[in-house]
Write a protein that holds these residues in place. Structure first.
Motif, mmCIF file in Angstrom:
data_model
loop_
_atom_site.group_PDB
_atom_site.id
_atom_site.type_symbol
_atom_site.label_atom_id
_atom_site.label_comp_id
_atom_site.label_asym_id
_atom_site.label_seq_id
_atom_site.Cartn_x
_atom_site.Cartn_y
_atom_site.Cartn_z
ATOM 1 N N ILE A 387 -2.520 6.775 19.814
ATOM 2 C CA ILE A 387 -2.472 5.502 18.781
ATOM 3 C C ILE A 387 -1.997 5.646 17.470
ATOM 4 C CG2 ILE A 387 -4.562 4.234 17.526
ATOM 5 C CD1 ILE A 387 -6.091 4.410 20.044
ATOM 6 N N GLY A 388 -2.549 7.040 16.889
ATOM 7 C CA GLY A 388 -2.091 7.410 15.470
ATOM 8 C C GLY A 388 -0.383 7.550 15.551
ATOM 9 N N LYS A 389 0.026 8.107 16.551
ATOM 10 C CA LYS A 389 1.418 8.656 16.619
ATOM 11 C C LYS A 389 2.176 7.210 16.594
ATOM 12 C CE LYS A 389 3.468 10.652 19.923
ATOM 13 N NZ LYS A 389 3.906 11.659 20.878
ATOM 14 N N SER A 390 1.496 6.223 17.379
ATOM 15 C CA SER A 390 2.369 4.946 17.638
ATOM 16 C C SER A 390 2.173 4.158 16.268
ATOM 17 C CB SER A 390 1.752 4.233 18.649
ATOM 18 O OG SER A 390 1.731 4.773 19.959
ATOM 19 N N LEU A 391 1.254 4.052 15.636
ATOM 20 C CA LEU A 391 1.141 3.574 14.353
ATOM 21 C C LEU A 391 2.177 3.963 13.412
ATOM 22 C CD1 LEU A 391 -2.679 2.829 14.261
ATOM 23 C CD2 LEU A 391 -0.943 1.178 14.679
ATOM 24 N N ASN A 392 2.221 5.491 13.355
ATOM 25 C CA ASN A 392 2.997 5.824 12.297
ATOM 26 C C ASN A 392 4.419 5.685 12.671
ATOM 27 O OD1 ASN A 392 4.679 8.477 11.722
ATOM 28 N ND2 ASN A 392 3.085 8.562 10.295
ATOM 29 N N PHE A 393 4.869 5.594 14.156
ATOM 30 C CA PHE A 393 6.260 5.375 14.137
ATOM 31 C C PHE A 393 6.386 3.842 14.005
ATOM 32 C CE2 PHE A 393 9.485 4.650 17.334
ATOM 33 C CZ PHE A 393 10.426 5.573 17.278
ATOM 34 N N LEU A 394 5.595 3.174 14.101
ATOM 35 C CA LEU A 394 5.642 1.661 13.651
ATOM 36 C C LEU A 394 5.956 1.622 12.230
ATOM 37 C CD1 LEU A 394 3.108 -0.398 15.721
ATOM 38 C CD2 LEU A 394 5.502 -0.594 16.110
ATOM 39 N N PHE A 426 -13.993 1.358 21.681
ATOM 40 C CA PHE A 426 -13.259 1.072 20.705
ATOM 41 C C PHE A 426 -11.703 1.730 20.703
ATOM 42 C CE2 PHE A 426 -11.289 2.347 16.486
ATOM 43 C CZ PHE A 426 -11.284 1.064 15.941
ATOM 44 N N VAL A 427 -11.758 2.958 21.292
ATOM 45 C CA VAL A 427 -10.376 3.457 21.597
ATOM 46 C C VAL A 427 -9.362 2.840 22.437
ATOM 47 C CG1 VAL A 427 -9.363 5.695 22.216
ATOM 48 C CG2 VAL A 427 -10.904 5.528 20.649
ATOM 49 N N ASN A 428 -10.216 2.364 23.527
ATOM 50 C CA ASN A 428 -9.498 1.926 24.706
ATOM 51 C C ASN A 428 -8.668 0.393 24.264
ATOM 52 O OD1 ASN A 428 -9.724 3.710 26.564
ATOM 53 N ND2 ASN A 428 -11.697 2.853 27.142
ATOM 54 N N SER A 429 -9.378 -0.277 23.241
ATOM 55 C CA SER A 429 -9.098 -1.599 22.773
ATOM 56 C C SER A 429 -8.001 -1.270 21.787
ATOM 57 C CB SER A 429 -10.276 -2.338 22.203
ATOM 58 O OG SER A 429 -10.877 -1.718 20.903
ATOM 59 N N VAL A 430 -8.126 -0.276 21.172
ATOM 60 C CA VAL A 430 -7.044 -0.374 19.981
ATOM 61 C C VAL A 430 -5.959 0.463 20.752
ATOM 62 C CG1 VAL A 430 -6.417 1.161 17.981
ATOM 63 C CG2 VAL A 430 -8.685 0.033 18.124
ATOM 64 N N TYR A 431 -6.012 1.238 21.581
ATOM 65 C CA TYR A 431 -4.894 1.741 22.466
ATOM 66 C C TYR A 431 -3.922 0.730 23.181
ATOM 67 C CZ TYR A 431 -2.363 4.671 25.829
ATOM 68 O OH TYR A 431 -1.338 5.302 26.555
ATOM 69 N N SER A 432 -4.599 -0.101 23.832
ATOM 70 C CA SER A 432 -4.176 -1.179 24.513
ATOM 71 C C SER A 432 -3.225 -1.956 23.445
ATOM 72 C CB SER A 432 -4.822 -1.794 25.342
ATOM 73 O OG SER A 432 -5.466 -1.135 26.260
ATOM 74 N N ARG A 433 -3.648 -2.372 22.307
ATOM 75 C CA ARG A 433 -3.049 -3.314 21.532
ATOM 76 C C ARG A 433 -1.846 -2.478 20.749
ATOM 77 N NH1 ARG A 433 -6.996 -4.121 19.043
ATOM 78 N NH2 ARG A 433 -7.111 -2.975 17.047
ATOM 79 N N VAL A 434 -2.120 -1.331 20.411
ATOM 80 C CA VAL A 434 -1.111 -0.883 19.707
ATOM 81 C C VAL A 434 0.241 -0.306 20.756
ATOM 82 C CG1 VAL A 434 -0.461 1.566 18.343
ATOM 83 C CG2 VAL A 434 -2.508 0.137 17.933
ATOM 84 N N SER A 435 -0.169 0.180 21.780
ATOM 85 C CA SER A 435 0.796 0.351 23.068
ATOM 86 C C SER A 435 1.840 -0.884 23.138
ATOM 87 C CB SER A 435 0.459 1.004 24.095
ATOM 88 O OG SER A 435 -0.352 2.292 23.775
ATOM 89 N N LYS A 436 1.204 -1.874 23.245
ATOM 90 C CA LYS A 436 1.792 -3.404 23.555
ATOM 91 C C LYS A 436 2.649 -3.611 22.490
ATOM 92 C CE LYS A 436 0.790 -7.712 25.021
ATOM 93 N NZ LYS A 436 -0.097 -9.098 25.167
#
Length: 847
Positions: A387-394, A426-436
């Motif tokens: 999650i954090g790595k994806s947000l940082n990449f975005l 919480f992590v599952n919901s955020v993970y799905s949203r950020v990955s998508k």
């Protein structure tokens, strides 16, 4: 108290005698014995055996049986005991029996405040012997009993509870405990009680030192833990203040044996029972947490929360909640905005600031598994990391910071992060949203899959018309040495191939990325060895495809370009052979009508010999074309297209996304690496052991094409010369006659005469040729036959390797190469030799 003192003095005097000048007992020794007796009388320690005469009698008998297995001593004791009962039945004999039982055992030394007994005490027969031996023993003055009052000990204990040395109790640096000084002698029960109380000071001192040291130099988690420990010590300070107030309070109505301050050691022991238990627990935790930081510290504390003791659970949960606050803050910031604020490296996520931007996704962040708290699930930990790595990449690579800023962290996350259920949800919901979101940006905004498809067309050479135009435009200039080629010239050839093929209608976004690189020219034989197609990617796509992954594309492109070049050479050779065959048939028919009977036999023999050369070359070229076509069919339809369809299925199939290994960017990278590495290993992998054989086969085919083209070039030149000579001859014979039939045969060549000139070129006379001379022994024919023989041997070796391979697909490929069992039956290896022998036989018949 006076009566007790007088009675003790009379008791001691009855054994030691009067205290006068004639007595040989020193006064200090007499006082020491008096103090010892007073201590024994004032002792409140209950005997381990109840005051029951029968019980003590049975215990003595059991003890005698234990130490004397023959039971003689036990029977003797029972006889004497019964006789004593008969003498005086009404007397209480329990004290006498208990005294005898205690005297039968060796006196053990107390662990604290011990009293040294003289050696002669060990074998004494009773109290009289003990007192008499003690009276004549020289004891040092420092070994007097109870030379320290309880009030002094209480004052020292309160100092010790604050980590300060007292008057009689000091800190031993070597043993790391509080000890009583050597000149202090106290009773065993008082020593045990004092030792228990000094343990509080020792524990406090350890905890205080840990808080002072780690609270300043430790990480955020350690500092938070120290802050919570400091709060626990504040509660402890309140207890110490209460004890000091109790000591300062003067109680006039004190009971006997109580200090004048109204506070006793036993009362202090009662007050510190619960704090001592807590300090022991905290000291245990501190000992476990030493040399640990961050998640390791939280894991150590968490091990105490699963203890069955409610008190331990309460204290450890309180400390864990306090210590995990900065750790939770780091995680919340990481999974909401993609920033890692961890100055002391306490989180399980590591950031490498020295990594270049192109390695941002792959190598900038990593997991430190030793720092993962044991109460966090490994799958949740991995999702938090992604999650954090994806947000940082975005934010950093995809220029999508606005969307990241809109993601707000719920306030309940900070407080409920240690709740596994709330954390998972919480992590599952955020993970799905950020990955998508990240995949949408890469696929739609940056057209990731379209670029991969373009690389498949231009690097893996699936754009057939572009490849054909490229090879044709390069022509023979690539046969020149590699050092004379320059990138701008090769790039111009590529652009020409694009404009002359359907590739010109492709999106310019993809065409402008096609590039050319010239490899090392030191060991290059020609331009084909230095020519390399490239596909330039910009950020953020270049961050996802590593240089190592792109190298797989470039190696495959070099191999496939060579395959296409070989196939194109065979197609051009086949075309020329077909044209030459048509001209040869026409010339033969023409020669039969015009040839004389004198030269007919010679020309027919020559024609047959030349026919064998061209027929063998044509048959070999057909074999090679069939081999190249089957190889291309397998590579493009089976290997590349099969891997491409599998890649699209993994990325687009909703069912496949259930698998956690194929979701998000990491899942895409894994699927793409499997796609391109699978193609590379199938075609060029060392484990298949046929990549080198294919390279040698390609070299053999190119050599064959060169020799066959050289033969055709000579044939065409000779045919043109013959046509010109025939036209001149016919013009001379007809003179000025314009209506002759020579005009119809002038432009055509006489094939028999062409053969004579061709033989004369190689210095071969048909009429007087030696047995080993003739056209069949010229250099061109030998080179062609050698190339054919070498090709068939290499194909036989390749088929053998494919048949022995465990993969069934390799078996099918071998069948496609040898569908009529031409090679596997052994015919292929002998075919070239038979061709050579047949050529020699025909030449010999001509002679």
């Amino acid at each position: 108290m006076a009566d007790l003192s007088n009675a003790l003095e009379a008791f001691v005097t009855s054994f030691l005698g009067n205290n006068d000048q004639q007595s040989n007992v020193l006064p200090q020794h007499r006082q020491s014995i008096m103090a010892m007796c007073r201590g024994i009388i004032s002792s409140n320690i209950a005997p381990p055996i109840g005051s029951n005469e029968k019980s003590i009698s049975e215990q003595i008998q059991k003890d005698l049986i234990l130490h004397h297995p023959n039971s003689q001593q036990a029977l003797k004791f029972k006889y004497l005991y019964e006789k004593l009962k008969d003498i005086n039945p009404d007397r209480d004999r329990w004290p006498i029996l208990y005294y005898m039982f205690q005297c039968s055992h060796q006196v053990t030394e107390p662990a604290f405040g011990r009293i040294e007994y003289p050696p002669e005490f060990k074998n004494s027969r009773g109290l009289e012997d003990i007192l008499r031996a003690s009276a004549h023993r020289e004891l040092p003055p420092s070994q007097t009993m109870d030379n320290v009052t309880e009030e002094e000990l209480i004052r020292d204990i309160i100092f010790v509870m604050q980590g300060i040395d007292g008057k009689h109790i000091i800190w031993d640096n070597r043993r790391q405990v509080y000890i009583i000084q050597n000149n202090v002698v106290i009773s065993s029960n008082l020593g045990d009680l004092t030792r228990r109380l000094t343990e509080v000071g020792r524990l406090y001192r350890y905890i205080r030192d840990y808080v002072e040291e780690e609270g300043q130099s430790g990480g955020l988690v350690t500092q938070s833990l120290c802050s919570s420990l400091q709060e626990e010590l504040r509660q402890y300070y309140k207890l110490v203040a209460i004890l000091e107030a109790q000591q300062a309070k003067v109680d006039l109505d004190t009971l006997p044996g109580e200090s004048s301050s109204g506070l006793t050691l036993r009362r202090i022991n009662t007050w510190i029972t619960e704090p001592l238990h807590k300090l022991r627990l905290i000291d245990w935790m501190v000992e476990k947490c030493k040399e640990c930081k961050g998640g390791q510290t939280l894991s150590k504390i968490h091990t105490f929360t699963v203890n069955g003791d409610p008190f331990i659970q309460e204290v450890s949960n309180k400390l864990l909640a306090a210590a995990s606050e900065p750790f939770n803050d780091i995680l919340v910031r990481w999974i909401t905005i993609g920033e890692l604020v961890d100055p002391h490296e306490e989180c399980f996520i590591r950031e490498n600031h020295e990594v270049p931007p192109q390695d941002m996704w792959r190598n900038r962040y990593s997991l430190d598994y030793d720092m993962i708290p044991i109460y966090m699930d490994p799958e949740i930990t991995k999702k938090i990391f992604l999650i954090g790595k994806s947000l940082n990449f975005l934010r950093m690579a995809c220029n999508d910071a606005d969307w990241v800023i809109e993601q707000e962290a719920p306030s309940q996350v900070i407080h409920g992060l240690r709740n596994p259920t709330a954390l998972d949800a919480f992590v599952n919901s955020v993970y799905s949203r950020v990955s998508k979101r990240l995949m949408e940006v890469l696929m739609n905004k940056y057209r990731l899959m379209e670029h991969i498809s373009a690389m498949k067309r231009y690097l893996l050479l699936e754009q057939g018309d572009f490849v054909l135009a490229l090879i044709e435009n390069m022509g023979t200039q690539m046969d020149q040495p590699g050092r004379i080629h320059y990138r701008h010239n090769l790039m111009a050839t590529v652009e020409t191939a694009i404009r002359s093929s359907n590739a010109q209608f492709d999106d310019s976004e993809f065409l402008r990325r096609i590039d050319v690189r010239i490899s090392d020219t030191k060991h290059a034989r020609n331009g084909w060895d230095v020519f390399n197609l490239r596909y330039q990617l910009d950020a953020p796509l270049s961050y996802l495809l590593s240089e190592n992954t792109l190298n797989y594309y470039y190696k495959l492109s070099f191999f496939l370009l060579r395959l296409k070049r070989v196939g194109n050479s065979l197609q051009m050779l086949w075309h020329r052979q077909m044209v030459s065959a048509r001209l040869s048939v026409w010339d033969k028919n023409k020669n039969r009508e015009s040839s004389s009977s004198k030269t007919g036999k010679k020309n027919n023999d020559s024609e047959n010999r030349i026919d064998v050369i061209f027929v063998n070359a044509k048959a070999a070229s057909n074999e090679m074309i069939q081999f190249i076509q089957q190889l291309e069919r397998y590579i493009y339809l089976k290997v590349i297209e099969g891997a491409w369809e599998k890649l699209k299925k993994v990325i687009n199939d909703p069912i496949a996304k259930i698998n956690k290994d194929t979701t998000g960017v990491d899942g895409w990278i894994s699927a793409h690496n499997e796609y391109i590495v699978g193609i590379y290993r199938t075609l060029l992998g060392k484990r298949l052991n046929y990549g080198n054989i294919l390279t040698r086969v390609f070299d053999t085919i190119l050599q064959f094409c060169a020799h066959a083209n050289e033969l055709l070039d000579d044939a065409i030149i000779q045919s043109r010369n013959k046509s010109k000579n025939n036209a001149d001859s016919q013009s001379a014979n007809t003179g000025n006659n314009s209506g002759g039939g020579g005009s119809g045969s002038g432009p055509k060549s006489n094939f028999s005469e062409f053969l004579e000139k061709m033989n004369s070129k190689y210095k071969t006379k048909l009429g007087d040729a030696s047995p080993m001379s003739g056209f069949g022994n010229n250099i061109q024919e030998e080179n062609i036959n050698k190339a054919i023989t070498k090709f068939r041997e290499q194909i036989c070796d390749l088929i053998r390797i494919l048949v022995e391979h465990p993969d069934t697909e390799m078996h099918f490929l071998a069948v496609s190469f040898d569908f009529n069992e031409f090679y596997s039956s052994g015919v292929g290896r002998a075919a070239a030799h038979r061709t050579s022998i047949t050529s020699d036989g025909i030449g010999g018949g001509g002679r």
